[in-house]
Write an enzyme that holds these catalytic residues in place. Structure first.
Site, PDB file in Angstrom:
ATOM      1  N   LYS A 168       0.858  -1.198   0.000  1.00 41.87           N
ATOM      2  CA  LYS A 168       0.000   0.000   0.000  1.00 41.87           C
ATOM      3  C   LYS A 168       0.884   1.235   0.000  1.00 41.87           C
ATOM      4  O   LYS A 168       1.708   1.419   0.892  1.00 41.87           O
ATOM      5  CB  LYS A 168      -0.907   0.002   1.240  1.00 41.87           C
ATOM      6  CG  LYS A 168      -1.658   1.331   1.464  1.00 41.87           C
ATOM      7  CD  LYS A 168      -2.545   1.298   2.712  1.00 41.87           C
ATOM      8  CE  LYS A 168      -3.150   2.682   3.013  1.00 41.87           C
ATOM      9  NZ  LYS A 168      -3.983   2.687   4.247  1.00 41.87           N
ATOM     10  N   ASP A 213      -2.568  10.273   3.464  1.00 45.82           N
ATOM     11  CA  ASP A 213      -3.964   9.880   3.680  1.00 45.82           C
ATOM     12  C   ASP A 213      -4.661  10.903   4.561  1.00 45.82           C
ATOM     13  O   ASP A 213      -4.580  10.848   5.787  1.00 45.82           O
ATOM     14  CB  ASP A 213      -4.010   8.485   4.336  1.00 45.82           C
ATOM     15  CG  ASP A 213      -5.437   8.017   4.588  1.00 45.82           C
ATOM     16  OD1 ASP A 213      -6.379   8.648   4.047  1.00 45.82           O
ATOM     17  OD2 ASP A 213      -5.614   7.007   5.304  1.00 45.82           O
ATOM     18  N   LYS A 250     -10.027  13.023   8.061  1.00 46.65           N
ATOM     19  CA  LYS A 250      -9.493  12.679   9.384  1.00 46.65           C
ATOM     20  C   LYS A 250      -9.442  13.923  10.265  1.00 46.65           C
ATOM     21  O   LYS A 250      -9.311  15.032   9.751  1.00 46.65           O
ATOM     22  CB  LYS A 250      -8.062  12.113   9.251  1.00 46.65           C
ATOM     23  CG  LYS A 250      -7.973  10.711   8.704  1.00 46.65           C
ATOM     24  CD  LYS A 250      -6.529  10.255   8.643  1.00 46.65           C
ATOM     25  CE  LYS A 250      -6.410   8.843   8.060  1.00 46.65           C
ATOM     26  NZ  LYS A 250      -7.056   7.806   8.882  1.00 46.65           N
ATOM     27  N   ASP A 289       1.730   6.541   5.367  1.00 45.77           N
ATOM     28  CA  ASP A 289       0.741   5.554   4.934  1.00 45.77           C
ATOM     29  C   ASP A 289       1.190   4.800   3.675  1.00 45.77           C
ATOM     30  O   ASP A 289       0.407   4.072   3.071  1.00 45.77           O
ATOM     31  CB  ASP A 289      -0.614   6.255   4.697  1.00 45.77           C
ATOM     32  CG  ASP A 289      -1.798   5.321   4.922  1.00 45.77           C
ATOM     33  OD1 ASP A 289      -1.620   4.277   5.564  1.00 45.77           O
ATOM     34  OD2 ASP A 289      -2.905   5.638   4.440  1.00 45.77           O
ATOM     35  N   ASP A 316     -12.105   7.155   3.887  1.00 47.41           N
ATOM     36  CA  ASP A 316     -10.871   6.920   4.658  1.00 47.41           C
ATOM     37  C   ASP A 316     -10.494   5.441   4.680  1.00 47.41           C
ATOM     38  O   ASP A 316      -9.408   5.082   5.123  1.00 47.41           O
ATOM     39  CB  ASP A 316     -11.053   7.462   6.082  1.00 47.41           C
ATOM     40  CG  ASP A 316      -9.736   7.656   6.811  1.00 47.41           C
ATOM     41  OD1 ASP A 316      -8.677   7.581   6.152  1.00 47.41           O
ATOM     42  OD2 ASP A 316      -9.760   7.881   8.031  1.00 47.41           O
ATOM     43  N   GLU A 320      -9.401   3.649   2.363  1.00 44.50           N
ATOM     44  CA  GLU A 320      -8.924   3.734   0.984  1.00 44.50           C
ATOM     45  C   GLU A 320      -7.866   2.683   0.649  1.00 44.50           C
ATOM     46  O   GLU A 320      -7.744   2.268  -0.494  1.00 44.50           O
ATOM     47  CB  GLU A 320      -8.369   5.139   0.725  1.00 44.50           C
ATOM     48  CG  GLU A 320      -6.909   5.385   1.130  1.00 44.50           C
ATOM     49  CD  GLU A 320      -6.632   5.241   2.621  1.00 44.50           C
ATOM     50  OE1 GLU A 320      -7.591   5.297   3.414  1.00 44.50           O
ATOM     51  OE2 GLU A 320      -5.463   5.052   2.986  1.00 44.50           O
ATOM     52  N   ARG A 343      -7.605  -0.470   1.260  1.00 39.14           N
ATOM     53  CA  ARG A 343      -8.137  -1.739   0.730  1.00 39.14           C
ATOM     54  C   ARG A 343      -8.541  -1.613  -0.730  1.00 39.14           C
ATOM     55  O   ARG A 343      -8.465  -2.561  -1.487  1.00 39.14           O
ATOM     56  CB  ARG A 343      -9.289  -2.209   1.628  1.00 39.14           C
ATOM     57  CG  ARG A 343     -10.474  -1.312   1.668  1.00 39.14           C
ATOM     58  CD  ARG A 343     -11.365  -1.546   2.887  1.00 39.14           C
ATOM     59  NE  ARG A 343     -10.775  -1.052   4.129  1.00 39.14           N
ATOM     60  CZ  ARG A 343     -11.338  -1.171   5.337  1.00 39.14           C
ATOM     61  NH1 ARG A 343     -12.502  -1.790   5.464  1.00 39.14           N
ATOM     62  NH2 ARG A 343     -10.750  -0.687   6.402  1.00 39.14           N
TER      63      ARG A 343
HETATM   64  N1  BES Z   1      -4.074   4.628   6.920  1.00 41.60           N
HETATM   65  C1  BES Z   1      -5.170   4.391   7.785  1.00 41.60           C
HETATM   66  C2  BES Z   1      -4.847   3.422   8.924  1.00 41.60           C
HETATM   67  C3  BES Z   1      -3.835   3.888   9.929  1.00 41.60           C
HETATM   68  C4  BES Z   1      -4.249   4.552  11.067  1.00 41.60           C
HETATM   69  C5  BES Z   1      -2.496   3.665   9.738  1.00 41.60           C
HETATM   70  C6  BES Z   1      -3.316   4.974  12.000  1.00 41.60           C
HETATM   71  C7  BES Z   1      -1.567   4.096  10.666  1.00 41.60           C
HETATM   72  C8  BES Z   1      -1.971   4.745  11.793  1.00 41.60           C
HETATM   73  C9  BES Z   1      -6.323   3.812   6.989  1.00 41.60           C
HETATM   74  O1  BES Z   1      -6.418   4.237   5.680  1.00 41.60           O
HETATM   75  C10 BES Z   1      -7.585   4.220   7.662  1.00 41.60           C
HETATM   76  O2  BES Z   1      -7.869   5.381   7.684  1.00 41.60           O
HETATM   77  N2  BES Z   1      -8.296   3.258   8.206  1.00 41.60           N
HETATM   78  C11 BES Z   1      -9.512   3.514   8.896  1.00 41.60           C
HETATM   79  C12 BES Z   1     -10.562   2.553   8.405  1.00 41.60           C
HETATM   80  C13 BES Z   1     -11.952   2.913   8.785  1.00 41.60           C
HETATM   81  C14 BES Z   1     -12.383   4.176   8.093  1.00 41.60           C
HETATM   82  C15 BES Z   1     -12.869   1.781   8.389  1.00 41.60           C
HETATM   83  C16 BES Z   1      -9.247   3.339  10.387  1.00 41.60           C
HETATM   84  O3  BES Z   1      -8.420   2.508  10.765  1.00 41.60           O
HETATM   85  O4  BES Z   1      -9.839   4.088  11.159  1.00 41.60           O
HETATM   86 ZN    ZN Z   2      -4.692   4.852   4.821  1.00 43.11          ZN
HETATM   87 MN    MN Z   3      -7.487   6.041   5.490  1.00 43.71          MN
END
Ligand code: BES
Ligand code: ZN
Ligand code: MN
Length: 511
Positions: free
Chosen positions: A275, A280, A287, A298, A357, A359, A361
């Site tokens: 990824k 992000d 966020k 990210d 967010d 994204e 996946r």
């Molecule tokens: N890049 C983030 C996950 C992440 C969070 C990585 C903190 C490193 C530190 C990912 O894209 C994300 O935002 N995931 C969300 C998913 C949710 C919206 C279903 C999450 O983990 O909150």
């Molecule tokens: Zn992300």
């Molecule tokens: Mn995200």
């Protein structure tokens, strides 16, 4: 033999009788049982070392040290005696960590050279010397590209004041064998360094195109690198990946890196997918501001893939391996995707975007599909900073492991234990899969409140074909904003490079 890792300390190996200056490091096992060189220096200094050891209660325990300045009767500036417990019980990871710890002690000790006499009662194997040297190099890493002023001397933060250490010489019984054993370790040091550099780099400098250019740099080592730009991605119908990047002014890219170290007899490759969300913001599902700067990391999955491909090529690994990285920037704008949008992924399956967010996946969905279509791989492993939920489950100690294949999962877990890049397997299953069923499309991109790392993994699995051994590593807790360790003081840890090197060396290389 001398090896220099980019912008790091030069590492070389010499005999135990070769001359030494600057800081000299010697060891003692539990007791304290001084090594022959330590005893010899003790004699030459008329018992200075053993007296100092006694005064300070030094027993040869780990993390105990004796530090002598301008030792009488000796020609060098400083003598450091380091405790190592019982060396006969050391694992390769212990040697790695000892190297890191010793490198840490050298920081701030003003000398251009350090001479380390690495010996034990039982003798140190060349492979262990190489691990020690690798640990020392990794500990010495510092991201200082954007520091324009050189640090003041006597800076309280000793770690930042180590630029004077120009070379490390490891004195050992068989320097030639140690140097040979160090050749692959040096490739690893380069690979991890590259991965850390990429993760630490801010997103204004490193966007999708710039990242692709960095990947392209691997062609110097004999890696075949193809960069797919937005037009090519449209033609391939990578609409899920493109949807994530459509809000950004910087076009999305995919880089494909092929290392054919095993030739045609090596058969189909192992494919590693990363990824690479260079930043992000969350997109329209924005966020919160606090901590958002961390999302420059990210792309740590993609950074690991580039570091690994560098490493494999640098040590000429006898493996056919392909690295694929999906490079996008997730931004909110007038052209960004909206919650509720439905996109058709390259596989033909439709995705209802409930949260922009989620994204990563979507990026991986198309990369995984492309990987299987184009390469018919022996196995596919993807790495991604995919969910915050994996940190809720596992903290920062283990990365999450998901797999449809017990053998692959066990091999990865073992490689994790051996390298210290630890994995913990989490479950997959039909009930979890149901969490991402959508009313309007084939699936939705979020799975509700609980088990967020698992529903994310289920999403990825929907893009894995029956029969493809696959593993997903959720490295959100281990690759960025890293906790300090003996071998890492950098924000980006380079997690995964040593892990996958071990996996490949143990199970995928031709002998
Ligand atoms: N890049 C983030 C996950 C992440 C969070 C990585 C903190 C490193 C530190 C990912 O894209 C994300 O935002 N995931 C969300 C998913 C949710 C919206 C279903 C999450 O983990 O909150
Ligand atoms: Zn992300
Ligand atoms: Mn995200």
């Amino acid at each position: 033999m001398e090896f220099v890792v980019t912008d790091q300390t030069a590492m070389s190996f010499a005999s135990k009788t070769a001359p030494a200056d600057g800081v000299v490091v010697v060891f003692a096992e539990e007791g304290p049982k001084l090594t022959p060189t330590a005893q010899d220096l003790d004699k030459k200094s008329k018992g200075l070392l053993s007296r100092a050891a006694e005064i300070t209660g030094f027993k040869g325990k780990k993390e105990q040290t004796v530090d002598l300045l301008a030792p009488q009767g000796l020609k060098f500036a400083r003598l450091v005696l380091v405790g190592m417990n019982k060396a006969s019980a050391y694992s390769p990871e212990d040697w790695l960590n000892l190297g890191g710890a010793v490198r840490g002690m050298l920081s701030g000790k003003e000398a251009p050279a350090a001479h380390i006499f690495l010996e034990t009662a039982g003798g140190v194997a060349p492979a262990d010397i190489a691990s020690f040297a690798l640990g020392a190099l990794l500990r010495g890493y510092k991201f200082k590209k954007y520091k324009t002023k050189t640090r003041k001397k006597n800076d309280a933060a000793a770690e930042t004041n180590d630029r004077t250490l120009k070379k490390i010489v490891i004195h050992c019984a068989d320097p030639k064998a140690a140097g040979q054993a160090f050749a692959p370790a040096r490739a690893l040091a380069e690979g991890v360094t590259l991965a850390r550099d990429l993760v630490n780099e801010p997103a204004n400098v490193l966007g999708p195109a710039e990242f692709a250019t960095r990947a392209k740099g691997l062609s110097k080592l004999g890696v075949q690198v193809d960069v797919l730009g937005p037009k090519a991605l449209q033609k391939l119908r990578m609409n899920a990946l493109l949807a994530v990047g459509q809000g950004s002014a910087r076009p999305s890219h995919v880089a494909v890196m092929q290392w054919k170290g095993a030739g045609t007899r090596g058969g189909e490759p192992i494919v590693i997918v990363g990824k690479g969300v260079t930043f992000d913001t969350g997109g329209i599902s924005l966020k919160p501001a606090a901590g958002m700067e961390e999302m420059k990391g990210d792309m740590a999955g993609a950074a690991c893939v580039v570091g690994l491909m560098h490493e494999l090529a640098a040590r000429k690994a006898k493996v056919n391996a392909v690295g694929i990285i999906g490079l996008v920037e997730n931004m909110p704008s007038g052209s960004a995707q909206r919650p509720g949008d439905v996109v058709t992924a390259m596989s033909g399956q439709t995705i209802e975007v409930l949260n922009t967010d989620a994204e990563g996946r979507m990026v991986l969905a198309d990369c995984l599909w492309y990987a299987q279509n184009r390469f018919k791989p022996k196995a596919v492993i993807n790495l991604a900073t995919l969910t915050g939920a994996v940190m809720v489950a596992l903290g920062k100690e283990h990365a999450g492991l998901f797999s449809n294949n017990d053998e692959l999962a066990n091999q990865l877990t073992a490689a994790g234990s051996a390298t210290g890049e630890k994995l913990w397997r989490l479950p997959l299953g039909p009930k979890y899969d149901k969490m991402i069923d959508s009313k309007v499309a084939d699936m939705k991109n979020t799975g509700g409140k609980w088990g967020g790392s698992i529903s994310a993994a289920q999403f990825l699995q929907r893009f894995i074909k029956e029969g493809t051994p696959w593993a997903h590593l959720d490295i959100a807790g281990t690759a960025m904003s890293s906790v300090d360790s003996e071998i890492n003081r950098s924000w980006g840890s380079g997690f995964g490079v040593r892990l996958l090197d071990r996996l490949i060396a143990d199970h995928y290389e031709r002998r």
